[in-house]
Every structure is written in structure tokens, then in C-alpha cells.
Design a protein around this motif. Structure first.
Motif, mmCIF file in Angstrom:
data_model
loop_
_atom_site.group_PDB
_atom_site.id
_atom_site.type_symbol
_atom_site.label_atom_id
_atom_site.label_comp_id
_atom_site.label_asym_id
_atom_site.label_seq_id
_atom_site.Cartn_x
_atom_site.Cartn_y
_atom_site.Cartn_z
ATOM 1 N N GLU A 124 33.839 7.553 52.266
ATOM 2 C CA GLU A 124 34.263 8.080 50.981
ATOM 3 C C GLU A 124 35.565 7.497 50.385
ATOM 4 O OE1 GLU A 124 31.911 12.619 50.985
ATOM 5 O OE2 GLU A 124 34.022 12.370 51.008
ATOM 6 N N PHE A 128 35.619 5.647 46.732
ATOM 7 C CA PHE A 128 35.897 6.213 45.545
ATOM 8 C C PHE A 128 37.712 5.864 45.402
ATOM 9 C CE2 PHE A 128 32.560 9.212 46.474
ATOM 10 C CZ PHE A 128 32.216 9.568 44.956
ATOM 11 N N GLY A 149 38.080 9.322 38.230
ATOM 12 C CA GLY A 149 37.753 9.385 39.716
ATOM 13 C C GLY A 149 37.648 10.621 40.432
ATOM 14 N N PHE A 153 34.175 12.229 42.183
ATOM 15 C CA PHE A 153 34.458 12.926 43.558
ATOM 16 C C PHE A 153 33.606 14.357 43.326
ATOM 17 C CE2 PHE A 153 36.517 14.146 47.259
ATOM 18 C CZ PHE A 153 36.149 13.358 48.069
#
Length: 236
Positions: A124, A128, A149, A153
Motif C-alpha cells: 500500500e 499510494f 491521495g 486511500f
């Protein structure tokens, strides 16, 4: 705001599209594919981003950036472990750690040391705070980069939080275990992970290093698992 070069726009659009597909595959397939899709996809996305011209430094992965993140990483881990230890020790907050997935020390240890870092945290953060944030940073200023962002997420966690209240005694006691509780659990999870995503993104921006958000992300998830195992064995 920076110029909007076509290549950078295509990079961000491609990353977002890939994240949607990855999320669907990971949570609506079974067998080895559901376990491997996120880690493998993270590696593929990093490779694709490099081919598209995104540098290691832009992803927080150069040697200099990684070294710069070490003090922040250590501080984040120590702070989170201290806070969670206090929360588990207090009966009023201990109930929120009672997750059925981590009702044994062995399950919590495997999750904290293997599953969480390899299947969740590292992939992740690469996707991200590494690739997506690096791409957004080419198109937007800091505020929009971090906000977009963070929202991405948060939305990423919709599918993974569908059964959140069903597997947590503390949350189901507060929110309920029916459809209303499920919706409340999803909304709460999205809000919490959006806020967490903003903090991770800010830490990535502040330190220029992916190591710092990786450490904070791991500490939050790992202490949740370990805290659950401890909470199950303490008096209510």
C-alpha cells in the motif's frame, strides 16, 4: 500548480484505474490470487512508474531518502506502541481491540511480522505514498496532492471494511451488527483511513522518505493485532 504534462496525467489516471482493479481482484476472488494480487501489483506499478519516467526520489525510494526517514520511522514506532499499550490497559478502550482474527498470540504474531508488512503495509505504501503521491506531486501542489491521495486511500478500504463490525466485539456493540452497523462501520473505516492517509502522505512529504510512513503504517496495524491478542486475555 505545476504544468499538466500529458505523460503525468496518463500516469495518474493509469495508477487510479489499476488500484480499482487491484482492489476488486483482491477482495472478490479466492485462493492464491486474492493473497498475491496486492503485493505483485505493487511491484508491477513501481516498475511501470519507472518506465513512465517517475524517479526513485519522487517515490521516496532513493538511498538518500530512505536514510533520511530512519529517525522518523523509529520515533513513529515507539510512539504508537506506547499509545496502544495504554489504550489496551484501559478497560473502556480495550473493547475496541477485541477482533476475532487475533484472539491468539500466534495469529497476532504471524499477522504483525508477516501478513501485515508483506500483504498490506509495504504494497500500500509503494502504491499510494510512492507511485500515486509521486505522480500527483507532478500535477498539483502539496495540499491537493495530500488530499487526493488521502481520499483515494480511504476509498481503497471500502471493500476491506464490509465485515468490520461482524468481526469486532467492541465495534459491533457500539454500531450494531446488522446492515446499519455495517454501513456505519464502512463509513467510519473510510473516514479513519482517509485521515490516516493524509498523515502518511504528510509524513512522506515532510521526510521525503517512504520509510517513515511505512513504519507508522506498520506500527498502527501491528499494534492493533498484538493489542487484540493481549486484550482477549485481560479481564473485561
Amino acid at each position: 500548480m505545476n504544468a499538466w504534462p500529458t505523460r503525468s496525467i496518463l500516469l495518474v489516471v493509469g495508477v487510479v484505474a489499476a488500484l480499482i482493479g487491484i482492489n476488486i481482484l483482491a477482495h472478490f476472488t479466492t485462493g492464491p490470487a486474492s493473497v498475491l494480487v496486492i503485493p505483485v501489483a505493487a511491484i508491477v506499478l513501481v516498475a511501470a512508474a519507472r518506465l513512465a519516467g517517475l524517479g526513485w526520489r519522487e517515490m521516496g525510494l532513493s538511498r538518500t531518502e530512505l536514510r533520511a526517514g530512519i529517525p522518523y520511522a523509529v520515533g513513529a514506532v515507539v510512539a504508537v506502541f506506547a499509545i496502544v499499550s495504554v489504550a489496551v490497559a484501559i478497560p473502556a478502550t480495550r473493547q475496541f481491540f477485541l477482533s476475532d482474527r487475533f484472539d491468539s498470540a500466534s495469529a497476532a504474531a504471524v499477522a504483525a511480522l508477516v501478513t501485515i508488512p508483506l500483504q498490506t503495509v509495504l504494497p500500500e505504501e509503494l502504491m499510494f505514498r510512492g507511485v500515486l503521491q509521486g505522480g500527483l506531486g507532478r500535477l498539483f501542489g502539496v495540499r491537493w496532492t495530500l488530499s487526493l491521495g488521502a481520499v483515494a486511500f480511504g476509498l481503497w478500504h471500502v471493500t476491506s471494511s464490509l465485515g468490520l463490525t461482524a468481526g469486532n466485539a467492541g465495534l459491533s456493540g457500539v454500531l450494531g451488527s446488522g446492515s446499519v452497523g455495517q454501513v456505519a462501520g464502512v463509513l467510519g473505516a473510510v473516514a479513519a483511513t482517509t485521515a490516516a492517509g493524509f498523515v502518511f502522505g504528510w509524513l512522506r512529504h515532510r521526510t521525503t522518505s517512504l520509510l517513515a510512513p511505512v513504519a507508522l503504517h506498520w506500527a498502527l496495524n501491528a499494534t492493533g493485532a498484538v493489542g487484540a491478542a493481549v486484550a482477549w486475555h485481560l479481564p473485561s
